[in-house]
Design an enzyme around this catalytic site. Structure first.
Site, PDB file in Angstrom:
ATOM      1  CG  HIS A   1      -2.117  -0.928   0.986  1.00 33.61           C
ATOM      2  ND1 HIS A   1      -3.378  -0.645   1.455  1.00 33.61           N
ATOM      3  CD2 HIS A   1      -2.218  -2.122   0.347  1.00 33.61           C
ATOM      4  CE1 HIS A   1      -4.205  -1.628   1.117  1.00 33.61           C
ATOM      5  NE2 HIS A   1      -3.512  -2.537   0.448  1.00 33.61           N
TER       6      HIS A   1
ATOM      7  CG  HIS B   1      -5.080 -11.371  -2.439  1.00 38.35           C
ATOM      8  ND1 HIS B   1      -6.135 -10.995  -3.231  1.00 38.35           N
ATOM      9  CD2 HIS B   1      -4.668 -10.238  -1.802  1.00 38.35           C
ATOM     10  CE1 HIS B   1      -6.353  -9.696  -3.092  1.00 38.35           C
ATOM     11  NE2 HIS B   1      -5.474  -9.215  -2.227  1.00 38.35           N
TER      12      HIS B   1
END
Length: 726
Positions: free
Chosen positions: A106, A267
């Site tokens: 992020h 993920h």
């Protein structure tokens, strides 16, 4: 009773009226200029990140400090931290692997290739708005977990580098082999004000892919890093998410393969957190009370942490080994049938309806779950193009590992610029096309060589305007955000830059300079282009009666066409360059705002921008050879005429048409048109801040100062990409 009487009564009692009442009299409070004039020109953007906000001082050398770092010990401490679960924020499965990967992702994921802004290069996740974005919930905890390590190593490692290195170490600790790590990100000490995050006033406002194409920002919704994991506008439709995924990853310079690898790799580890409704979550860090000490999103649900944690509102665990690298993401994606369901917080997600309970609970070893996926995860299965790539990765885990390693490295280093800026023991040897690679130097011109080259350029028949213009065209592509562009490489002679309308001068001038380069064989074309600017400015200064030697540092090299990604370099083409009075489109902002934008990309201060525009106008460097802004009767002379005539009340300015882009300056007495100008010219008389600067150079005693200031600003631009000199 009147206010005057109130004041009189207060004074008669011996009390100071300014200590009465409840008004906020602190510095910066009250109605500000931008409240009255919201369209006020943002000259302040050129004052960011000055030494006044830097506690380390201008003599601090981060590369020198980093060289003192015990890099192996630092990585060892980071590895130990990964399994040192803290009761104030317990680690899922006893490991912070997923949390630190998300923090690094992020931080880097705000980068967008359209303007080079965003990214992890300055540690902006510490500041608003990023520290409080809805998509960054709980990353305040990740940064606090890192604080003891930052405290231990001090200025030998920047926050910006530490964030990314922590993500790398987390991947390595999971059993994954990363592509490498390059340090060199220097911290700043205040938020970036120049990044346009969008026009939306509410968090999570959806942007249509067509709107993203017109304004290629980093995310599809305000406050997200990429896309809404529940699908566009919470649609729950995997297929409809494909366009949004391509748009936002494409805006970062990622292709379909890199996109699939990044989503799946990110993920493969960790989980999302959605134990209960978002109504339990408190204020973000910027809005939290002072006693929270910069932590936000305190949860009133249960313990608020661990099994009760609420972050995105989604409750998804993708793989059977969430702290160890595997190919389970793709195996689960294609092995099971997925049905739409909702998290305990009510968010849309998918569950493998035909799967056994194979997913470990993060805090109770006796419990198991079915695999779960985000809406956008299933896009990788149901979008035809993404599916082809995903199935290839399913059947070839090594190809997936290689693709993710390279894509992760690109994600986390994309805004660092050329490889010359990387430092540390884990910098990969391989040159990558997105790093804008350069060859090794072929020339080491001596001082005598430089003197002879200057003489050859001066005798070439090129005008001052042509020499200065070609040097500016070469150097002014530099972007301070991602350190791309600049004069090194002489890419002005290559596609796509040689074909840009704004660089029309190159077609006339480059053949002359290329012939000098071939004939002398003493310096690179890149150096000769910059040297042409030196010759032009010295001639112009001499014509103005000022003898000055323009500093020149040789050492540039010439890039090859195969070292130049045409698509990515096309993004450097300016839609406006106010320094050359160029504007390609009228549907994007105002001309004067785009001048500020260009100056900010070139890391110029307001005085530097002012002196450069004034000097370039009198040297006749408009891209099309027009006379707009050339407020002088002696073009080619480095004079202060631009400022003196702009501020002369003998002239009255009026627009030539309703576009208000071109103006005529008429003599107030005769009505005769004396000059023409664009908004990029007249702003130096209309904007109060810029007018104050223009007045300095319009004064009768400013001529020598003007020449010196112009040369200093010019040399700065020419050397912006000379990282070997910094």
């Amino acid at each position: 009773m009147s206010t005057t009487d109130d004041t009189h009564n207060t004074l008669s009692t011996g009390k100071c009226p300014f200590h009465q009442g409840g008004h906020d009299r602190s510095a910066g409070a009250g109605t500000a200029s931008r409240d009255w004039w919201p369209n006020q020109l943002r000259v302040d953007l050129l004052n960011q990140h000055s030494n006044r906000s830097n506690p380390l001082g201008e003599d601090f050398d981060y590369r020198k400090e980093f060289s003192k770092l015990d890099y192996s010990a630092l990585k060892g401490d980071l590895k130990a931290l990964l399994t040192d679960s803290q009761p104030w924020w317990p680690a899922d499965w006893g490991s912070y692997v997923g949390l630190f990967i998300r923090m690094a992702w992020h931080g880097a994921g705000t980068y967008r290739s359209i303007d080079g802004r965003g990214g992890a290069g300055r540690g902006q996740q510490r500041f608003a708005p990023l520290n409080s974005w809805p998509d960054n919930v709980s990353l305040d905890k990740a940064r606090r977990l890192l604080w003891p390590i930052k405290q231990k190593y001090g200025q030998k490692i920047s926050w910006a580098d530490l964030f990314i290195l922590a993500g790398n170490v987390a991947l390595e600790n999971s059993g994954f082999r990363t592509f490498g790590f390059g340090a060199g990100r220097e911290d700043v000490w205040e938020p970036d004000l120049d990044v346009n995050w969008g026009d939306e006033k509410a968090w999570l406002t959806h942007r249509h892919p067509e709107a993203l194409a017109k304004a290629p920002l980093g995310a599809t919704e305000m406050g997200l890093i990429y896309v809404n994991p529940e699908g566009p506008d919470h649609s729950g439709e995997p297929l409809s998410a494909a366009a949004a995924i391509r748009a936002t990853f494409g805006n970062m310079g990622m292709n379909d393969e890199e996109t699939v690898a990044l989503i799946a790799g990110g993920h493969t580890l960790g989980k999302t957190h959605g134990a209960a409704a978002a109504s339990h979550v408190g204020a973000d860090p910027e809005a939290a009370p002072i006693e929270a000490q910069g932590l936000g999103w305190a949860s009133s649900y249960g313990s608020g942490v661990g099994a009760d944690a609420i972050t995105s509102g989604l409750e998804v665990v993708w793989t059977q080994t969430p702290t160890q690298w595997s190919n389970y993401f793709f195996e689960n994606l294609f092995k099971y049938e997925w049905v739409q369901t909702r998290s305990p917080a009510g968010a849309i997600q998918f569950e493998a309806v035909d799967a056994p309970d194979i997913i470990p609970d993060p805090f109770d070893p006796s419990k198991k779950r079915k695999p779960t996926m985000l809406v956008t995860d299933l896009t990788l299965r149901f979008d035809p193009e993404f599916e082809k790539i995903s199935r290839r990765f399913l059947n070839d885990p090594q190809a997936f590992n290689e693709a993710f390693a390279r894509a992760w490295f690109k994600l986390t280093h994309r805004d660092m610029g050329p490889k010359a800026r990387y430092i540390g023991p884990e910098v990969p040897k391989e040159d990558l096309i997105w790093q804008d690679p350069l060859p090794q130097p072929l020339y080491q011109p001596t001082q005598e060589d430089i003197i002879n080259l200057k003489a050859a350029i001066a005798a070439s028949g090129l005008s001052i305007s042509e020499m200065v213009s070609v040097a500016w065209a070469s150097a002014s592509t530099f972007r301070g955000g991602d350190k791309r562009g600049g004069a090194n490489g002489a890419r002005l002679a290559l596609a796509p830059q040689r074909d840009w309308d704004v660089n029309a001068v190159a077609a006339r001038v480059l053949p002359v300079l290329e012939e000098i380069q071939k004939t002398t064989n003493k310096a690179s074309l890149a150096d000769i282009i910059v040297l042409a600017g030196v010759v032009g400015i010295e001639q112009a200064a001499a014509a103005a009666g000022v003898s000055i030697s323009v500093p020149f540092a040789p050492g540039r090299v010439d890039a090859r066409q195969d070292q130049t990604d045409i698509e990515m370099f096309s993004l450097l083409e300016p839609i406006a360059d106010g320094f050359r009075n160029y504007r390609a489109r009228l549907d994007v902002s105002t001309t004067e705002s785009l001048l500020i934008d260009k100056a900010q990309q070139l890391t110029l201060t307001a005085p530097e921008m002012t002196v450069l525009v004034g000097g370039m106008r009198v040297l006749g460097t408009n891209f099309d050879g027009s006379q707009n802004g050339v407020f002088t009767d002696r073009p080619g002379v480095l004079s202060t005429d631009f400022f003196a005539n702009l501020l002369d009340m003998s002239y009255e300015w009026k627009p030539t048409d309703e576009s208000n882009e071109l103006f005529e300056g008429r003599d107030r007495l005769t009505g005769e048109v004396k000059y023409t100008a664009t908004r990029a010219d007249l702003v130096f008389g209309s904007n109060s801040v810029l007018r104050a600067l223009a007045e300095v150079y319009a004064c009768s005693d400013a001529h020598e100062k003007f020449v010196k200031d112009f040369v200093a600003a010019w040399v700065k631009v020419m050397n912006l990409d000379r990282f070997d000199l910094q």
